[in-house]
Design a protein around this motif. Structure first.
Motif, PDB file in Angstrom:
ATOM      1  N   TYR A  85       4.073  -9.792  -7.193  1.00 59.44           N
ATOM      2  CA  TYR A  85       4.357  -9.913  -5.757  1.00 59.44           C
ATOM      3  C   TYR A  85       3.974  -8.621  -5.024  1.00 59.44           C
ATOM      4  CZ  TYR A  85       6.638 -14.370  -6.578  1.00 59.44           C
ATOM      5  OH  TYR A  85       6.872 -15.679  -6.911  1.00 59.44           O
ATOM      6  N   ILE A  86       4.340  -7.492  -5.626  1.00 61.12           N
ATOM      7  CA  ILE A  86       4.037  -6.208  -4.975  1.00 61.12           C
ATOM      8  C   ILE A  86       2.521  -5.991  -4.943  1.00 61.12           C
ATOM      9  CG2 ILE A  86       4.321  -3.689  -5.170  1.00 61.12           C
ATOM     10  CD1 ILE A  86       7.123  -4.342  -6.440  1.00 61.12           C
ATOM     11  N   PHE A  87       1.878  -6.283  -6.076  1.00 62.48           N
ATOM     12  CA  PHE A  87       0.416  -6.178  -6.162  1.00 62.48           C
ATOM     13  C   PHE A  87      -0.250  -6.945  -5.009  1.00 62.48           C
ATOM     14  CE2 PHE A  87      -3.214  -8.784  -7.488  1.00 62.48           C
ATOM     15  CZ  PHE A  87      -4.170  -7.819  -7.791  1.00 62.48           C
ATOM     16  N   SER A  88       0.238  -8.177  -4.775  1.00 65.42           N
ATOM     17  CA  SER A  88      -0.406  -9.014  -3.748  1.00 65.42           C
ATOM     18  C   SER A  88      -0.165  -8.469  -2.335  1.00 65.42           C
ATOM     19  CB  SER A  88       0.077 -10.465  -3.847  1.00 65.42           C
ATOM     20  OG  SER A  88       1.368 -10.582  -3.318  1.00 65.42           O
ATOM     21  N   ASN A  89       0.833  -7.602  -2.176  1.00 66.74           N
ATOM     22  CA  ASN A  89       1.062  -6.998  -0.851  1.00 66.74           C
ATOM     23  C   ASN A  89       0.135  -5.821  -0.585  1.00 66.74           C
ATOM     24  OD1 ASN A  89       3.103  -8.719  -0.131  1.00 66.74           O
ATOM     25  ND2 ASN A  89       4.716  -7.430  -0.999  1.00 66.74           N
ATOM     26  N   PHE A  90      -0.368  -5.224  -1.659  1.00 67.98           N
ATOM     27  CA  PHE A  90      -1.141  -3.992  -1.480  1.00 67.98           C
ATOM     28  C   PHE A  90      -2.602  -4.114  -1.911  1.00 67.98           C
ATOM     29  CE2 PHE A  90       3.237  -2.476  -1.611  1.00 67.98           C
ATOM     30  CZ  PHE A  90       3.249  -1.650  -0.496  1.00 67.98           C
ATOM     31  N   ASP A  99      -4.944 -14.774  -0.276  1.00 67.55           N
ATOM     32  CA  ASP A  99      -5.146 -15.896  -1.201  1.00 67.55           C
ATOM     33  C   ASP A  99      -4.127 -15.817  -2.347  1.00 67.55           C
ATOM     34  OD1 ASP A  99      -7.495 -17.964  -2.064  1.00 67.55           O
ATOM     35  OD2 ASP A  99      -6.623 -16.981  -3.825  1.00 67.55           O
ATOM     36  N   MET A 100      -3.946 -14.614  -2.863  1.00 65.68           N
ATOM     37  CA  MET A 100      -3.010 -14.412  -3.981  1.00 65.68           C
ATOM     38  C   MET A 100      -1.570 -14.713  -3.527  1.00 65.68           C
ATOM     39  SD  MET A 100      -3.049 -13.436  -7.163  1.00 65.68           S
ATOM     40  CE  MET A 100      -1.991 -12.815  -8.448  1.00 65.68           C
ATOM     41  N   GLN A 101      -1.216 -14.236  -2.331  1.00 62.92           N
ATOM     42  CA  GLN A 101       0.140 -14.496  -1.812  1.00 62.92           C
ATOM     43  C   GLN A 101       0.393 -15.996  -1.685  1.00 62.92           C
ATOM     44  OE1 GLN A 101       0.142 -12.223   1.822  1.00 62.92           O
ATOM     45  NE2 GLN A 101      -0.082 -10.316   0.677  1.00 62.92           N
ATOM     46  N   GLU A 102      -0.631 -16.700  -1.213  1.00 67.48           N
ATOM     47  CA  GLU A 102      -0.518 -18.153  -1.063  1.00 67.48           C
ATOM     48  C   GLU A 102      -0.333 -18.812  -2.432  1.00 67.48           C
ATOM     49  OE1 GLU A 102       0.212 -20.957   1.410  1.00 67.48           O
ATOM     50  OE2 GLU A 102      -0.216 -18.916   2.080  1.00 67.48           O
ATOM     51  N   GLN A 103      -1.132 -18.352  -3.400  1.00 66.18           N
ATOM     52  CA  GLN A 103      -1.035 -18.923  -4.751  1.00 66.18           C
ATOM     53  C   GLN A 103       0.348 -18.665  -5.357  1.00 66.18           C
ATOM     54  OE1 GLN A 103      -3.834 -19.723  -7.540  1.00 66.18           O
ATOM     55  NE2 GLN A 103      -5.396 -18.300  -6.829  1.00 66.18           N
ATOM     56  N   LEU A 104       0.891 -17.462  -5.104  1.00 66.72           N
ATOM     57  CA  LEU A 104       2.201 -17.112  -5.678  1.00 66.72           C
ATOM     58  C   LEU A 104       3.318 -18.007  -5.133  1.00 66.72           C
ATOM     59  CD1 LEU A 104       1.937 -13.204  -5.706  1.00 66.72           C
ATOM     60  CD2 LEU A 104       2.115 -14.691  -7.703  1.00 66.72           C
ATOM     61  N   LYS A 105       3.125 -18.488  -3.887  1.00 64.93           N
ATOM     62  CA  LYS A 105       4.147 -19.367  -3.302  1.00 64.93           C
ATOM     63  C   LYS A 105       4.251 -20.664  -4.096  1.00 64.93           C
ATOM     64  CE  LYS A 105       3.673 -17.979   1.504  1.00 64.93           C
ATOM     65  NZ  LYS A 105       2.900 -18.300   2.699  1.00 64.93           N
ATOM     66  N   HIS A 106       3.074 -21.195  -4.513  1.00 62.69           N
ATOM     67  CA  HIS A 106       3.056 -22.480  -5.217  1.00 62.69           C
ATOM     68  C   HIS A 106       3.169 -22.327  -6.718  1.00 62.69           C
ATOM     69  CE1 HIS A 106       1.933 -24.036  -1.362  1.00 62.69           C
ATOM     70  NE2 HIS A 106       0.903 -23.226  -1.317  1.00 62.69           N
ATOM     71  N   SER A 107       2.752 -21.166  -7.218  1.00 63.80           N
ATOM     72  CA  SER A 107       2.685 -20.985  -8.659  1.00 63.80           C
ATOM     73  C   SER A 107       3.192 -19.582  -9.026  1.00 63.80           C
ATOM     74  CB  SER A 107       1.215 -21.179  -9.083  1.00 63.80           C
ATOM     75  OG  SER A 107       1.052 -20.934 -10.433  1.00 63.80           O
ATOM     76  N   PRO A 108       4.517 -19.403  -9.074  1.00 60.43           N
ATOM     77  CA  PRO A 108       5.060 -18.066  -9.362  1.00 60.43           C
ATOM     78  C   PRO A 108       4.696 -17.605 -10.772  1.00 60.43           C
ATOM     79  CG  PRO A 108       6.825 -19.666  -8.909  1.00 60.43           C
ATOM     80  CD  PRO A 108       5.541 -20.424  -8.902  1.00 60.43           C
ATOM     81  N   ARG A 123      -5.161 -19.517 -14.980  1.00 56.28           N
ATOM     82  CA  ARG A 123      -5.211 -20.607 -13.989  1.00 56.28           C
ATOM     83  C   ARG A 123      -5.370 -20.050 -12.567  1.00 56.28           C
ATOM     84  NH1 ARG A 123      -1.059 -22.530 -17.297  1.00 56.28           N
ATOM     85  NH2 ARG A 123       0.549 -22.038 -15.769  1.00 56.28           N
ATOM     86  N   ILE A 124      -4.659 -18.950 -12.293  1.00 52.47           N
ATOM     87  CA  ILE A 124      -4.761 -18.320 -10.963  1.00 52.47           C
ATOM     88  C   ILE A 124      -6.214 -17.872 -10.714  1.00 52.47           C
ATOM     89  CG2 ILE A 124      -4.085 -16.231  -9.649  1.00 52.47           C
ATOM     90  CD1 ILE A 124      -1.791 -18.149  -9.674  1.00 52.47           C
ATOM     91  N   HIS A 125      -6.785 -17.210 -11.719  1.00 54.04           N
ATOM     92  CA  HIS A 125      -8.167 -16.731 -11.584  1.00 54.04           C
ATOM     93  C   HIS A 125      -9.120 -17.923 -11.414  1.00 54.04           C
ATOM     94  CE1 HIS A 125     -11.325 -13.642 -13.331  1.00 54.04           C
ATOM     95  NE2 HIS A 125     -11.790 -14.273 -12.281  1.00 54.04           N
ATOM     96  N   ASN A 126      -8.852 -18.999 -12.146  1.00 54.52           N
ATOM     97  CA  ASN A 126      -9.720 -20.179 -12.029  1.00 54.52           C
ATOM     98  C   ASN A 126      -9.674 -20.795 -10.632  1.00 54.52           C
ATOM     99  OD1 ASN A 126     -11.196 -20.362 -14.349  1.00 54.52           O
ATOM    100  ND2 ASN A 126      -9.700 -21.604 -15.448  1.00 54.52           N
TER     101      ASN A 126
END
Ligand code: FAD
Length: 156
Positions: A85-90, A99-108, A123-126
């Protein structure tokens, strides 16, 4: 090949003229090659662009997941989840971070074990690969790619 300037006084006119033409043709080819060569940075220590940053970051993230414990403690699970989560903020590429923040919402992040984390990240990278029109990676091979090396021994 030596590209000395043809010496008119050293050869007969026909030979001199032929060598003049050869020199001219070579110069034209060199110039054309220069024009066709894409402009790339002459140095290898310049700031990263989106794609350089992306591939280096994926290498880090997949390697981190590859070495995550098989049986993490409760704290390790929480820390790893928070990390993403922190990574996706910075992350410095804004569209990538969003894009990553959006993905984290659906796929923690699935931080239960090395296997679940590596598969989740694959899967996230795919999803990003798909969005960019790149081929999807076969997630069964993720440990060979990022931890063990290929079964055929080509990384040994
Ligand atoms: C979190 C994040 C989000 C991003 N979002 C965007 C975005 O929204 N838009 C954008 O234009 N760019 C984005 N990027 C950059 C993009 O994903 C690529 O890194 C970039 O386009 C360079 O691609 P590449 O061809 O070098 O291979 P990369 O996609 O960087 O992959 C590097 C290597 O990882 C391996 N690999 C590929 N897929 C997988 C997988 N699923 N699992 C395991 N290993 C794999 C392959 O061996 C590949 O050579 C993002 C990068 C990151 C780190």
């Amino acid at each position: 090949m030596s590209q000395e300037k043809p010496c008119r006084a050293c050869t007969d006119f026909r030979t001199w003229a032929r060598r003049q033409k050869e020199t001219y043709d070579t110069e034209q080819k060199t110039q054309k090659k220069k024009e066709e060569t894409p402009v790339t940075s002459a140095r290898d220590d310049c700031p990263l662009d989106k794609d350089e940053l992306g591939s280096k970051t994926w290498a880090f993230l997949h390697t981190m997941a590859a070495y995550y414990p098989d049986r993490p403690t409760a704290k390790q699970k929480t820390d790893m989840k928070n990390f993403f989560y922190i990574f996706s903020n910075f992350y410095p590429c804004t569209i990538c971070a969003e894009d990553m923040q959006e993905q984290l919402k659906h796929s923690p992040p699935e931080t239960g074990s090395q296997e679940t984390l590596s598969q989740w990240l694959c899967r996230i990278h795919n999803k990003v690969n798909k969005k960019l029109g790149k081929p999807e990676f076969d997630c069964k091979l993720v440990n060979q790619r990022w931890r063990d090396g290929w079964l055929d021994g080509s990384c040994d």
